[in-house]
Design a protein around this motif. Structure first.
Motif, PDB file in Angstrom:
ATOM      1  N   ASN A 379       0.801  -1.234   0.000  1.00 47.09           N
ATOM      2  CA  ASN A 379       0.000   0.000   0.000  1.00 47.09           C
ATOM      3  C   ASN A 379       0.829   1.277   0.000  1.00 47.09           C
ATOM      4  OD1 ASN A 379      -2.598  -1.222  -0.027  1.00 47.09           O
ATOM      5  ND2 ASN A 379      -2.391  -1.671   2.164  1.00 47.09           N
ATOM      6  N   ALA A 380       2.066   1.195  -0.454  1.00 47.63           N
ATOM      7  CA  ALA A 380       2.932   2.378  -0.494  1.00 47.63           C
ATOM      8  C   ALA A 380       2.639   3.225  -1.723  1.00 47.63           C
ATOM      9  CB  ALA A 380       4.395   1.958  -0.489  1.00 47.63           C
ATOM     10  N   ASP A 381       2.860   4.534  -1.576  1.00 47.73           N
ATOM     11  CA  ASP A 381       2.745   5.462  -2.702  1.00 47.73           C
ATOM     12  C   ASP A 381       4.073   5.608  -3.439  1.00 47.73           C
ATOM     13  OD1 ASP A 381      -0.040   6.539  -2.279  1.00 47.73           O
ATOM     14  OD2 ASP A 381       0.853   6.982  -0.321  1.00 47.73           O
ATOM     15  N   LEU A 382       5.155   5.237  -2.766  1.00 43.85           N
ATOM     16  CA  LEU A 382       6.486   5.345  -3.357  1.00 43.85           C
ATOM     17  C   LEU A 382       7.401   4.331  -2.682  1.00 43.85           C
ATOM     18  CD1 LEU A 382       8.708   6.815  -5.056  1.00 43.85           C
ATOM     19  CD2 LEU A 382       8.976   8.389  -3.113  1.00 43.85           C
ATOM     20  N   LEU A 383       8.216   3.662  -3.491  1.00 46.68           N
ATOM     21  CA  LEU A 383       9.235   2.772  -2.958  1.00 46.68           C
ATOM     22  C   LEU A 383      10.601   3.329  -3.343  1.00 46.68           C
ATOM     23  CD1 LEU A 383       9.519   0.052  -1.410  1.00 46.68           C
ATOM     24  CD2 LEU A 383       9.888  -1.021  -3.644  1.00 46.68           C
ATOM     25  N   VAL A 384      11.513   3.413  -2.354  1.00 45.19           N
ATOM     26  CA  VAL A 384      12.833   4.016  -2.571  1.00 45.19           C
ATOM     27  C   VAL A 384      13.918   2.995  -2.266  1.00 45.19           C
ATOM     28  CG1 VAL A 384      14.382   5.913  -1.955  1.00 45.19           C
ATOM     29  CG2 VAL A 384      11.887   6.231  -1.810  1.00 45.19           C
ATOM     30  N   ILE A 385      14.827   2.797  -3.212  1.00 50.18           N
ATOM     31  CA  ILE A 385      15.996   1.937  -2.962  1.00 50.18           C
ATOM     32  C   ILE A 385      17.160   2.852  -2.578  1.00 50.18           C
ATOM     33  CG2 ILE A 385      17.617   0.267  -3.913  1.00 50.18           C
ATOM     34  CD1 ILE A 385      15.431  -0.555  -5.906  1.00 50.18           C
ATOM     35  N   LEU A 386      17.604   2.735  -1.320  1.00 50.54           N
ATOM     36  CA  LEU A 386      18.673   3.602  -0.814  1.00 50.54           C
ATOM     37  C   LEU A 386      20.008   2.891  -0.651  1.00 50.54           C
ATOM     38  CD1 LEU A 386      17.469   6.092   1.977  1.00 50.54           C
ATOM     39  CD2 LEU A 386      18.545   6.580  -0.207  1.00 50.54           C
ATOM     40  N   THR A 387      19.979   1.566  -0.455  1.00 51.60           N
ATOM     41  CA  THR A 387      21.215   0.796  -0.276  1.00 51.60           C
ATOM     42  C   THR A 387      21.155  -0.433  -1.165  1.00 51.60           C
ATOM     43  OG1 THR A 387      21.187   1.465   2.061  1.00 51.60           O
ATOM     44  CG2 THR A 387      22.784  -0.212   1.429  1.00 51.60           C
ATOM     45  N   GLU A 388      22.250  -0.714  -1.874  1.00 51.80           N
ATOM     46  CA  GLU A 388      22.243  -1.768  -2.887  1.00 51.80           C
ATOM     47  C   GLU A 388      22.599  -3.146  -2.310  1.00 51.80           C
ATOM     48  OE1 GLU A 388      26.231   0.412  -3.489  1.00 51.80           O
ATOM     49  OE2 GLU A 388      24.333   0.690  -2.462  1.00 51.80           O
ATOM     50  N   TRP A 389      21.876  -3.553  -1.269  1.00 52.62           N
ATOM     51  CA  TRP A 389      22.051  -4.898  -0.743  1.00 52.62           C
ATOM     52  C   TRP A 389      21.726  -5.932  -1.820  1.00 52.62           C
ATOM     53  CZ3 TRP A 389      23.794  -6.412   4.040  1.00 52.62           C
ATOM     54  CH2 TRP A 389      23.893  -5.425   5.026  1.00 52.62           C
ATOM     55  N   ASN A 390      22.419  -7.064  -1.783  1.00 55.17           N
ATOM     56  CA  ASN A 390      22.133  -8.132  -2.748  1.00 55.17           C
ATOM     57  C   ASN A 390      20.677  -8.570  -2.689  1.00 55.17           C
ATOM     58  OD1 ASN A 390      24.612  -8.349  -3.992  1.00 55.17           O
ATOM     59  ND2 ASN A 390      25.380  -9.902  -2.581  1.00 55.17           N
ATOM     60  N   GLU A 391      20.107  -8.501  -1.486  1.00 53.01           N
ATOM     61  CA  GLU A 391      18.708  -8.901  -1.304  1.00 53.01           C
ATOM     62  C   GLU A 391      17.739  -8.045  -2.117  1.00 53.01           C
ATOM     63  OE1 GLU A 391      20.981  -8.582   1.001  1.00 53.01           O
ATOM     64  OE2 GLU A 391      20.652  -9.906   2.725  1.00 53.01           O
ATOM     65  N   PHE A 392      18.184  -6.874  -2.553  1.00 51.20           N
ATOM     66  CA  PHE A 392      17.313  -5.972  -3.305  1.00 51.20           C
ATOM     67  C   PHE A 392      17.601  -5.992  -4.808  1.00 51.20           C
ATOM     68  CE2 PHE A 392      17.685  -3.164   0.742  1.00 51.20           C
ATOM     69  CZ  PHE A 392      16.831  -4.023   1.421  1.00 51.20           C
ATOM     70  N   ARG A 393      18.578  -6.791  -5.235  1.00 53.07           N
ATOM     71  CA  ARG A 393      19.001  -6.767  -6.634  1.00 53.07           C
ATOM     72  C   ARG A 393      18.165  -7.657  -7.548  1.00 53.07           C
ATOM     73  NH1 ARG A 393      23.780  -4.307  -7.796  1.00 53.07           N
ATOM     74  NH2 ARG A 393      25.121  -3.712  -6.044  1.00 53.07           N
ATOM     75  N   ALA A 394      17.431  -8.583  -6.979  1.00 51.23           N
ATOM     76  CA  ALA A 394      16.652  -9.516  -7.810  1.00 51.23           C
ATOM     77  C   ALA A 394      15.235  -9.649  -7.257  1.00 51.23           C
ATOM     78  CB  ALA A 394      17.342 -10.872  -7.868  1.00 51.23           C
ATOM     79  N   LEU A 395      14.615  -8.522  -6.967  1.00 50.49           N
ATOM     80  CA  LEU A 395      13.249  -8.532  -6.452  1.00 50.49           C
ATOM     81  C   LEU A 395      12.253  -8.911  -7.535  1.00 50.49           C
ATOM     82  CD1 LEU A 395      13.346  -5.194  -4.403  1.00 50.49           C
ATOM     83  CD2 LEU A 395      13.463  -7.523  -3.472  1.00 50.49           C
ATOM     84  N   ASP A 396      11.141  -9.458  -7.120  1.00 52.67           N
ATOM     85  CA  ASP A 396      10.027  -9.705  -8.030  1.00 52.67           C
ATOM     86  C   ASP A 396       9.291  -8.371  -8.171  1.00 52.67           C
ATOM     87  OD1 ASP A 396       7.690 -10.368  -9.327  1.00 52.67           O
ATOM     88  OD2 ASP A 396       7.361 -12.209  -8.173  1.00 52.67           O
ATOM     89  N   LEU A 397       9.706  -7.572  -9.147  1.00 50.98           N
ATOM     90  CA  LEU A 397       9.160  -6.222  -9.286  1.00 50.98           C
ATOM     91  C   LEU A 397       7.665  -6.228  -9.598  1.00 50.98           C
ATOM     92  CD1 LEU A 397      11.972  -4.242 -11.158  1.00 50.98           C
ATOM     93  CD2 LEU A 397      11.471  -4.321  -8.700  1.00 50.98           C
ATOM     94  N   LYS A 398       7.189  -7.239 -10.297  1.00 45.73           N
ATOM     95  CA  LYS A 398       5.750  -7.323 -10.587  1.00 45.73           C
ATOM     96  C   LYS A 398       4.968  -7.484  -9.289  1.00 45.73           C
ATOM     97  CE  LYS A 398       5.933  -9.174 -15.291  1.00 45.73           C
ATOM     98  NZ  LYS A 398       5.553 -10.293 -16.186  1.00 45.73           N
ATOM     99  N   ARG A 399       5.476  -8.329  -8.424  1.00 46.11           N
ATOM    100  CA  ARG A 399       4.842  -8.534  -7.121  1.00 46.11           C
ATOM    101  C   ARG A 399       4.879  -7.248  -6.288  1.00 46.11           C
ATOM    102  NH1 ARG A 399       7.277 -12.584  -2.516  1.00 46.11           N
ATOM    103  NH2 ARG A 399       5.800 -12.045  -0.837  1.00 46.11           N
ATOM    104  N   ILE A 400       6.013  -6.572  -6.350  1.00 45.38           N
ATOM    105  CA  ILE A 400       6.163  -5.291  -5.628  1.00 45.38           C
ATOM    106  C   ILE A 400       5.124  -4.290  -6.126  1.00 45.38           C
ATOM    107  CG2 ILE A 400       7.654  -3.264  -5.380  1.00 45.38           C
ATOM    108  CD1 ILE A 400       8.826  -5.292  -3.662  1.00 45.38           C
ATOM    109  N   ALA A 401       5.066  -4.121  -7.443  1.00 42.96           N
ATOM    110  CA  ALA A 401       4.168  -3.125  -8.033  1.00 42.96           C
ATOM    111  C   ALA A 401       2.701  -3.407  -7.685  1.00 42.96           C
ATOM    112  CB  ALA A 401       4.361  -3.078  -9.544  1.00 42.96           C
ATOM    113  N   LYS A 402       2.311  -4.671  -7.718  1.00 40.08           N
ATOM    114  CA  LYS A 402       0.925  -5.029  -7.414  1.00 40.08           C
ATOM    115  C   LYS A 402       0.535  -4.690  -5.976  1.00 40.08           C
ATOM    116  CE  LYS A 402       0.450  -8.769 -10.808  1.00 40.08           C
ATOM    117  NZ  LYS A 402       0.333 -10.236 -11.004  1.00 40.08           N
ATOM    118  N   LYS A 403       1.492  -4.694  -5.080  1.00 38.75           N
ATOM    119  CA  LYS A 403       1.220  -4.416  -3.673  1.00 38.75           C
ATOM    120  C   LYS A 403       1.057  -2.917  -3.390  1.00 38.75           C
ATOM    121  CE  LYS A 403       3.292  -8.353  -1.274  1.00 38.75           C
ATOM    122  NZ  LYS A 403       2.203  -8.487  -0.287  1.00 38.75           N
TER     123      LYS A 403
END
Length: 446
Positions: A379-403
């Protein structure tokens, strides 16, 4: 060889553990009994990949121990390393040498046999000569030498940097001290790693000059990134293009939200102060400091645009708060400028970080913490990537966007691309030094 290391912070603990792995008998000293008790239980107070296993191995081998008893640690030691904090002094930007001088005086009051007192902490030019004066005053009869041995450890890769260094810098005043230091680093010498022996002042200056230069590279590419956004160029392509030049190199040419951490902010300020004291302003370094702060503010403007000109009432998810991945260090992290601006503007901020919560909870009041990026995006209006942890490099962006309530992504580390974001269903995507959706569409580049 027996070695004592005073201070079990980042530099002291990593150095002590690695020295013991060289085969030396190392005693690490700290005045904080809780920290020593923690280390004696095998718990590491900082996050550094591989440090806990290396520490446990050398404790088990009997080469590494921890104590609050400075006298016991010094007894029989041929080299005593001072690895205490030198934070930026309030008011003038200089490095605070209080802890260094206190350690030097305590050593002088206890030591009786010849010893090399080695400054491992990052200190201004001339500090080791001051250390020598302090020791002489406290114990005029002590036979000793001082040495400067600055550290060049990257948080997150410190063990590898210590064991496979680009160089080891040692500043000395006597052959006797040089021989002791060569023995300390003998395992590296035998494997042909460069050991550079200099005078005291040159060793001290090398540390500051190196960090100021690297900070300048980061700041340069961040300034170029801003121009790329105005002209339609892609900073990742520009970085690659100039980095192929052997005279420039590709390291520290990644655009982002500005540098942070325990070294660059503190050391650039200290170098600027040294220049001022000697009547020779370090104009490039002073400009680097100024521009780095402007970069962080420019990131806030990006987020403000993505929120329609106001943070008030918006829900913002933030991925990463540490100044870089593979560390729990938040000192001078861009998050400490950007997140308070979001909260102060009325945003509801939700944060996740693999290691940053322990420090972040105290440093970032008014935010809520969640376990993973997907909960952060809910339910976020904006998602911000501030630190390039490996855990954030291969996210399921479709799943993120739908949320998300509003599908806007600010990728301040340039992990993804316009194509990635569009394919995932985001309605807006901004990075650093590259075209966003609108401009990319105008140029027919999707």
């Amino acid at each position: 060889m027996k070695i004592a290391v005073i201070g079990t912070g980042y530099v002291g603990l990593v150095s002590g553990v690695c020295f013991s792995d060289f085969g030396h008998d190392v005693v690490c000293v700290d005045k904080n009994p809780d920290k020593i008790a923690m280390l004696e239980r095998g718990e590491v107070p900082i996050f550094e990949p591989g440090l806990d296993q290396l520490m446990a191995r050398n404790v088990e081998a009997g080469r590494l121990s921890f104590t609050t008893d400075l006298a016991a640690a010094i007894k029989g030691s041929e080299a005593i390393f001072i690895a205490v904090g030198t934070p930026t002094r309030r008011g003038d930007g200089h490095a605070d040498l209080t802890y260094v001088m206190a350690a030097a005086e305590e050593i002088a009051q206890i030591a009786s046999d010849y010893v090399v007192i080695v400054t491992k902490s990052t200190v201004p030019v001339g500090t080791n000569r001051q250390v020598k004066q302090v020791v002489k005053k406290a114990n005029p009869d002590l036979d000793f030498d001082v040495a400067s041995n600055p550290e060049f450890l990257r948080e997150g890769a410190a063990i590898d940097d210590f064991m496979k260094p680009d160089r080891v810098v040692v500043g000395v005043q006597s052959e006797r001290a040089a021989e002791i230091m060569n023995e300390v680093y003998r395992p590296l010498y035998l494997r042909d790693f460069p050991i550079l022996t200099t005078d005291l002042e040159s060793a001290e200056m090398i540390k500051y000059a190196a960090n100021a230069f690297l900070a300048a590279k980061i700041t340069f590419i961040n300034e170029i990134a801003a121009l790329c956004e105005r002209t339609g160029a892609d900073v990742k392509q520009v970085s690659h293009g100039i980095g192929l030049d052997g005279r420039i190199g590709n390291k520290f040419l990644h655009a982002g939200p500005g540098y942070g951490g325990s070294c660059f902010p503190k050391d650039t300020k200290a170098l600027a102060r040294i220049g001022q004291e000697h009547g020779l302003p370090m104009q490039i370094t002073e400009t680097v400091i100024k521009i780095n702060e402007e970069v962080k503010r420019r990131m806030i403007d990006k987020l403000l645009d993505l929120c329609g000109g106001s943070f008030n009432g918006k829900t913002v998810g933030v991925l990463g708060v540490t100044f870089k991945p593979n560390t729990d260090d938040m000192r001078d992290a861009p998050a400490l400028t950007i997140i308070p601006a979001l909260v102060g503007g009325g945003a509801k901020v939700r944060v996740t970080d693999p290691q940053g919560r322990h420090e972040g909870e105290a440093l970032l009041p008014g935010v809520s913490w969640v376990e993973d990026p997907y909960k952060c995006a809910n339910n976020a209006d904006l998602l911000v990537i501030l630190t390039e942890w490996n855990e954030f490099r291969a996210l399921d962006l479709k799943r993120i966007a739908k949320k998300m309530a509003t599908r806007h992504l600010a990728d301040l580390r340039n992990i993804y691309s316009v194509k990635d974001a569009k394919r995932a269903g985001f309605d807006a995507y901004e990075s650093v030094g590259r075209a966003g959706f609108e401009r990319a569409s105008e140029k027919g580049n999707d």
